[in-house]
Enzyme design. Sequence first.
Site, PDB file in Angstrom:
ATOM      1  N   ARG A  70       0.828  -1.158  -0.075  1.00 10.70           N
ATOM      2  CA  ARG A  70      -0.063  -0.011   0.010  1.00 10.70           C
ATOM      3  C   ARG A  70       0.801   1.221  -0.028  1.00 10.70           C
ATOM      4  NH1 ARG A  70      -4.056  -0.709   4.750  1.00 10.70           N
ATOM      5  NH2 ARG A  70      -4.637   1.414   3.943  1.00 10.70           N
ATOM      6  N   GLN A 101      -9.898  10.117   7.884  1.00 16.55           N
ATOM      7  CA  GLN A 101      -9.706   8.659   8.081  1.00 16.55           C
ATOM      8  C   GLN A 101      -8.489   8.011   7.486  1.00 16.55           C
ATOM      9  OE1 GLN A 101     -13.882   6.696   8.884  1.00 16.55           O
ATOM     10  NE2 GLN A 101     -14.009   8.431   7.128  1.00 16.55           N
ATOM     11  N   HIS A 131      -6.859   7.670  11.898  1.00 14.15           N
ATOM     12  CA  HIS A 131      -6.603   6.163  12.091  1.00 14.15           C
ATOM     13  C   HIS A 131      -4.901   5.989  11.495  1.00 14.15           C
ATOM     14  CE1 HIS A 131     -11.064   5.193  10.708  1.00 14.15           C
ATOM     15  NE2 HIS A 131     -10.550   5.283  12.091  1.00 14.15           N
ATOM     16  N   CYS A 142       8.480  -0.474  23.023  1.00 15.97           N
ATOM     17  CA  CYS A 142       8.738   0.869  23.627  1.00 15.97           C
ATOM     18  C   CYS A 142       7.958   2.016  23.029  1.00 15.97           C
ATOM     19  CB  CYS A 142      10.341   1.087  23.753  1.00 15.97           C
ATOM     20  SG  CYS A 142      11.054   1.848  21.997  1.00 15.97           S
ATOM     21  N   CYS A 163      12.994  -1.311  15.868  1.00 16.31           N
ATOM     22  CA  CYS A 163      13.187  -0.033  16.694  1.00 16.31           C
ATOM     23  C   CYS A 163      14.849  -0.172  16.732  1.00 16.31           C
ATOM     24  CB  CYS A 163      12.576  -0.627  18.207  1.00 16.31           C
ATOM     25  SG  CYS A 163      12.608   1.042  19.111  1.00 16.31           S
ATOM     26  N   CYS A 166      15.446  -0.047  20.906  1.00 19.93           N
ATOM     27  CA  CYS A 166      15.201  -1.505  21.631  1.00 19.93           C
ATOM     28  C   CYS A 166      15.184  -2.530  21.153  1.00 19.93           C
ATOM     29  CB  CYS A 166      14.205  -1.464  22.612  1.00 19.93           C
ATOM     30  SG  CYS A 166      12.348  -1.777  21.662  1.00 19.93           S
TER      31      CYS A 166
END
Length: 265
Positions: A70, A101, A131, A142, A163, A166
């Site tokens: 997408r 939205q 959204h 985290c 991430c 973390c």
Amino acid sequence: MSDDLARARELLSGAARVLVFTGAGASAESGVPTFRGPGGLWRSFRADQLATPQAFARDPRVVWEWYGWRRWIVAGCRPNLAHVALGRWMLAREGITLVTQNVDDLHERGALEAAAALGVSAARAAPIRLHGSLFHVRCTACAERAEHRDPIDAAGEATLPHCQSCASLLRPDVVWFGEPLPEDALRSAFAAAREAAVCLVVGTSGAVHPAAAVVHQTLGAGGSVIVVDPGETAYDDMATARLWGAAGDVVPRLLDAGPGGGRGD
Ligand code: BV8
Ligand code: ZN
């Protein structure tokens, strides 16, 4: 000019504050598939298969593959005339709040195009996002959140985005079914809707809650509703002006030469 278009322009001209509420139909002419229409996203994929925390927990790879696809589609699309006309209108007059939205970035890109033409900043035309965003991620462990536009390599869990703080798996920063909407966004959207004299609804079936209730906030506070959509929506019976047509065709005709659109009546 149709009676409804004249009535809609008159309503918008006389409104100190307007709430614009958009859904997937606002991006349809840019080539972004809607959710429930023919060829809609949910048609080829069932929402409960992909847009839920359970689906992500079950198989983050397939969910990230869908969101990566997408992103790729949206990155190849351009803002349509509705996005640019809304951006121009919001930059030309005060008192307009845009609530979307949609998780694409076409409102922001349309406002950037309008701002460049006017030589101003696009900041005031930023939407309230109910959204989330295809181009933002958040950490599953985290508080890390970030913009993220890199292509997604869903070959294996190790190649999915992780991430930087973390090292845990990142997820799309969108609201899935069964998840609460961002409190501050929903509160701001409802407050702006209650203060608006007019709610301009563009390209949404009104099928998804609690976002869909934004329109009822304006109505409940005594405001009027204008609907722009080629198909039936949940708001048709409550519309003071109902404009049957595509956003890219109707919205510029409604705003550009109309209410505070910068070119005067
Ligand atoms: C919540 C982000 C509670 C992700 C989206 C059973 C189980 C679980 C929940 C529920 C349930 N039953 C009901 C619910 C509630 C559920 C819901 O409303 N379901 C519906 C489908 C019945 N809602 C939720 O789950 C929400 N969360 O309730 O949490 C809670 C509370 C507290 C604590 C814990 C939990 C979360 C909902 C958010 C889901 N996320 N998107 C992603 O995109 O991948 S929803 C998705 O639908 C998009 O955001 C989309 O924008 C939105 C609404 O759809 P539309 O935009 O209206 O698109 P649609 O295709 O429907 O219509 C397009 C329109 O455009 C049509 O009218 C068409 O005619 C028109 N059009 C076409 N072409 C054009 C055009 N218009 C103009 N111009 C054109 N050219
Ligand atoms: Zn983290």
